[in-house]
Design an enzyme around this catalytic site. Structure first.
Site, PDB file in Angstrom:
ATOM      1  N   GLU A  62       0.849  -1.191   0.000  1.00 35.60           N
ATOM      2  CA  GLU A  62       0.000   0.000   0.000  1.00 35.60           C
ATOM      3  C   GLU A  62       0.890   1.249   0.000  1.00 35.60           C
ATOM      4  OE1 GLU A  62      -3.961   1.551   2.403  1.00 35.60           O
ATOM      5  OE2 GLU A  62      -2.383   0.531   3.522  1.00 35.60           O
ATOM      6  N   LYS A 154     -10.618   0.696  -1.730  1.00 36.22           N
ATOM      7  CA  LYS A 154     -10.534   0.316  -0.322  1.00 36.22           C
ATOM      8  C   LYS A 154     -11.795   0.757   0.410  1.00 36.22           C
ATOM      9  CE  LYS A 154      -7.461   0.803   3.711  1.00 36.22           C
ATOM     10  NZ  LYS A 154      -6.210   1.433   4.204  1.00 36.22           N
ATOM     11  N   CYS A 187      -5.146  -3.482   3.529  1.00 35.58           N
ATOM     12  CA  CYS A 187      -4.729  -3.092   4.869  1.00 35.58           C
ATOM     13  C   CYS A 187      -5.866  -3.103   5.905  1.00 35.58           C
ATOM     14  CB  CYS A 187      -4.027  -1.735   4.814  1.00 35.58           C
ATOM     15  SG  CYS A 187      -2.878  -1.463   6.203  1.00 35.58           S
TER      16      CYS A 187
END
Length: 271
Positions: A62, A154, A187
């Site tokens: 990321e 995300k 993440c």
């Protein structure tokens, strides 16, 4: 004819696939353009090394194409954003597409490898927005021909003052030529009931996972894979990269890159 048939079928029948997982330190450059060029040069080295070691997929971290200290405000991050098309197009060699996303497509095509990377997608805002555009923390995947096969925003944004949260989060996955169906999450997503667990409910248990996390990260990922009987390939910004399956860390080999900071983890992963 039999030889060609075997070349096409054997990768799907194999009980394992070979993955390359990148540990990358972002550039510390004087300007945005230099930072992009420096990061992409290291991404190219990762991809070439992955190919040389027989990897079929490479996973980057990321925020990997950024500059040191940039993630402190939206205007800085916007300079690394590009307008990314929908899945289905080969971007390599088409200069109508911007530098970062076209380069990632070329890395996949030139090395005949699946590339999964984290980028920033700028899209026009047709509502009331502060700067007339959306900026999404975005995971992209390219197949061995350089075709963009998946794009995921995300769901659970960490830097909410920088990135926009998608209004209608999606469950996103892609299937590879070597017979693995991968789900996409990034993440902080791992701490929530979607997208990861929802994808597992659909029978998807392999995840290329771009992260920027510290020393506790692998413990969280390992526990998640145990809870969900899943496999996670965790590319990190810095160290603590690895492949985790059903609560265990898979053994592999770690290869340093020429800059002495980045490294690449090569691992055989059971399907």
């Amino acid at each position: 004819m039999l030889c060609w048939f075997l070349l096409l079928v054997v990768p799907c029948l194999s009980a394992t696939y070979k993955a390359a997982i990148a540990s990358h330190q972002i550039a510390d450059a004087p300007n945005v353009q230099d930072a992009i060029v420096q990061n992409l040069a290291l991404y190219k080295e990762h991809a070439s090394l992955a190919k040389a070691n027989g990897a079929q997929i490479v996973v980057y971290p990321e925020f990997g194409i950024d500059n040191s200290g940039t993630l402190n405000n939206r205007q800085n991050a916007l300079q690394f954003g590009e307008t990314i098309p929908s899945a289905g197009v080969i971007l390599c060699g088409n200069n109508s597409f911007p530098l970062i996303i076209q380069t990632l497509s070329c890395l996949a095509k030139q090395n005949s490898i699946v590339v999964v990377a984290n980028v920033y997608d700028k899209q026009p805002c047709n509502q009331s927005c502060a700067d007339n555009q959306y900026l999404y923390n975005t995971e992209v995947a390219f197949d061995e021909q350089g075709r963009l096969i998946s794009k995921y925003y995300k769901t659970h944004v960490w830097y909410t003052s920088i990135f926009d949260t998608p209004k209608n989060p999606t469950l996103t996955n892609f299937t590879t030529s070597f017979g693995v169906n991968f789900g996409m999450m990034v993440c902080f997503d791992i701490a929530f009931g979607s997208p990861g667990p929802k994808l597992v409910e659909r029978g998807i248990t392999h995840f290329p996972y771009s992260v920027a996390q510290g020393i506790v990260g692998p413990l969280v990922v390992k526990a998640w894979t145990l809870l969900h009987s899943a496999t996670v390939l965790s590319g990190n910004l810095g160290s603590h990269i690895g492949a985790y399956r059903h609560g265990k860390t898979l053994d592999g080999k770690n290869i340093p890159l020429s800059n002495g900071r980045d490294s690449l983890f090569i691992v055989d992963v059971p399907k």
